[in-house]
Design a protein around this motif. Structure first.
Motif, PDB file in Angstrom:
ATOM      1  N   ALA A   1      94.201  54.582  75.323  1.00 61.92           N
ATOM      2  CA  ALA A   1      95.092  53.768  76.156  1.00 61.92           C
ATOM      3  C   ALA A   1      95.318  52.392  75.540  1.00 61.92           C
ATOM      4  N   ALA A   2      94.251  51.782  75.011  1.00 62.28           N
ATOM      5  CA  ALA A   2      94.388  50.463  74.383  1.00 62.28           C
ATOM      6  C   ALA A   2      95.219  50.553  73.106  1.00 62.28           C
TER       7      ALA A   2
ATOM      8  N   LEU B   1      97.671  52.606  72.602  1.00 62.68           N
ATOM      9  CA  LEU B   1      99.068  52.701  73.034  1.00 62.68           C
ATOM     10  C   LEU B   1      99.623  51.319  73.374  1.00 62.68           C
ATOM     11  N   ASP B   2      98.802  50.472  73.986  1.00 61.33           N
ATOM     12  CA  ASP B   2      99.253  49.109  74.292  1.00 61.33           C
ATOM     13  C   ASP B   2      99.520  48.324  73.007  1.00 61.33           C
ATOM     14  N   CYS B   3      98.661  48.512  71.987  1.00 59.10           N
ATOM     15  CA  CYS B   3      98.883  47.840  70.700  1.00 59.10           C
ATOM     16  C   CYS B   3     100.171  48.324  70.044  1.00 59.10           C
TER      17      CYS B   3
ATOM     18  N   ASP C   1     102.793  49.381  71.664  1.00 57.34           N
ATOM     19  CA  ASP C   1     103.864  48.694  72.405  1.00 57.34           C
ATOM     20  C   ASP C   1     104.074  47.284  71.859  1.00 57.34           C
ATOM     21  N   ASP C   2     102.974  46.594  71.559  1.00 53.26           N
ATOM     22  CA  ASP C   2     103.072  45.236  71.007  1.00 53.26           C
ATOM     23  C   ASP C   2     103.812  45.244  69.670  1.00 53.26           C
TER      24      ASP C   2
ATOM     25  N   ARG D   1     104.994  57.926  76.062  1.00 52.91           N
ATOM     26  CA  ARG D   1     105.296  56.524  76.368  1.00 52.91           C
ATOM     27  C   ARG D   1     106.656  56.133  75.796  1.00 52.91           C
TER      28      ARG D   1
ATOM     29  N   ARG E   1     109.916  54.435  77.728  1.00 51.79           N
ATOM     30  CA  ARG E   1     110.397  53.108  77.354  1.00 51.79           C
ATOM     31  C   ARG E   1     111.697  53.148  76.548  1.00 51.79           C
TER      32      ARG E   1
END
Length: 229
Positions: A24-25, A27-29, A31-32, A103, A107
């Motif tokens: 999950a983390a 995936l956030d990176c 996105d960044d 994801r 998005r």
């Protein structure tokens, strides 16, 4: 290397600076990286990749320039625990391709699938779209195996850049894919690039993954070895 506001310090395991991230983390990176818009690549590393990196200084340079490196192998996670710097979990590229695509569909980030045997990228694209309606496939390409001329490489890079892809999955195998991305990343213009190897074959349905219980105990490599000796 990309600067993340909340990226923990890497954990060094067998010469690899591994990012202590959950899926999950990670995936956030990703996105960044998409939001930043600068061409970057990250690496999913297993034990074989660690061995290759130990033997080749050029590959260590590739690693140093990656946005981050994920532990795609339970032995790496186990080793981190013995060092008392535990990685939170294994983040397998063959799982990540599904979660990234999910994801991306939500998005509106177009993806590009590159590599594999003839037809594999197209079949993988169809299956991803079936699983995640609304996923935008910017393009697929299956360059012939073997050495490409500089002109052919330039044409391929131009096609990927013109596609408007935000995420590029490359299936050229280790370490060829990582070397290729390090060399061409900037000219591709894609914010997130990653070498996924056999993951395209898994998605396309050409190759079956090991059962979940075998993945959890770190035996997926043995299953693959028995499938493709």
């Amino acid at each position: 290397m990309h600067e993340f506001a909340t990226m923990p310090r890497p954990v060094w395991v067998w010469g690899l600076p591994l990012a202590p991230l959950t899926q999950a983390a990670a995936l956030d990176c990703i996105d960044d990286l998409v939001a930043a818009g600068r061409p970057e690549y990250f690496i999913t590393a297993n034990v074989h990749y660690a061995m290759l990196s130990a033997e080749d200084a050029r590959l260590r340079e590739v690693n140093a320039n990656a946005a981050f490196i994920l532990a795609d192998g339970m032995p790496l996670v186990w080793a981190s625990r013995l060092m008392r710097q535990p990685l939170p979990e294994r983040v397998a590229g063959s799982d990540l391709i599904w979660s990234i695509s999910q994801r991306a569909a939500g998005r509106g980030h177009p993806i590009f699938l590159l590599g594999g045997a003839e037809g594999v990228a197209d079949r993988a694209a169809r299956r991803l779209r079936e699983r995640f309606p609304g996923l935008r496939i910017a393009g697929t390409a299956c360059p012939p195996f073997g050495q490409r001329t500089e002109e052919e490489e330039a044409e391929l890079a131009a096609a990927i850049r013109a596609s408007g892809a935000k995420i590029l999955f490359v299936a050229f195998g280790q370490p060829k894919g990582e070397f290729w991305l390090a060399r061409h990343c900037k000219s591709l213009g894609v914010p997130v690039c990653v070498q996924v190897g056999a993951a395209l074959d898994f998605v396309a349905g050409n190759v079956r993954r090991a059962p979940r219980w075998l993945q959890r105990v770190g035996g997926e490599w043995l299953y693959r070895l028995l499938q493709e000796p």
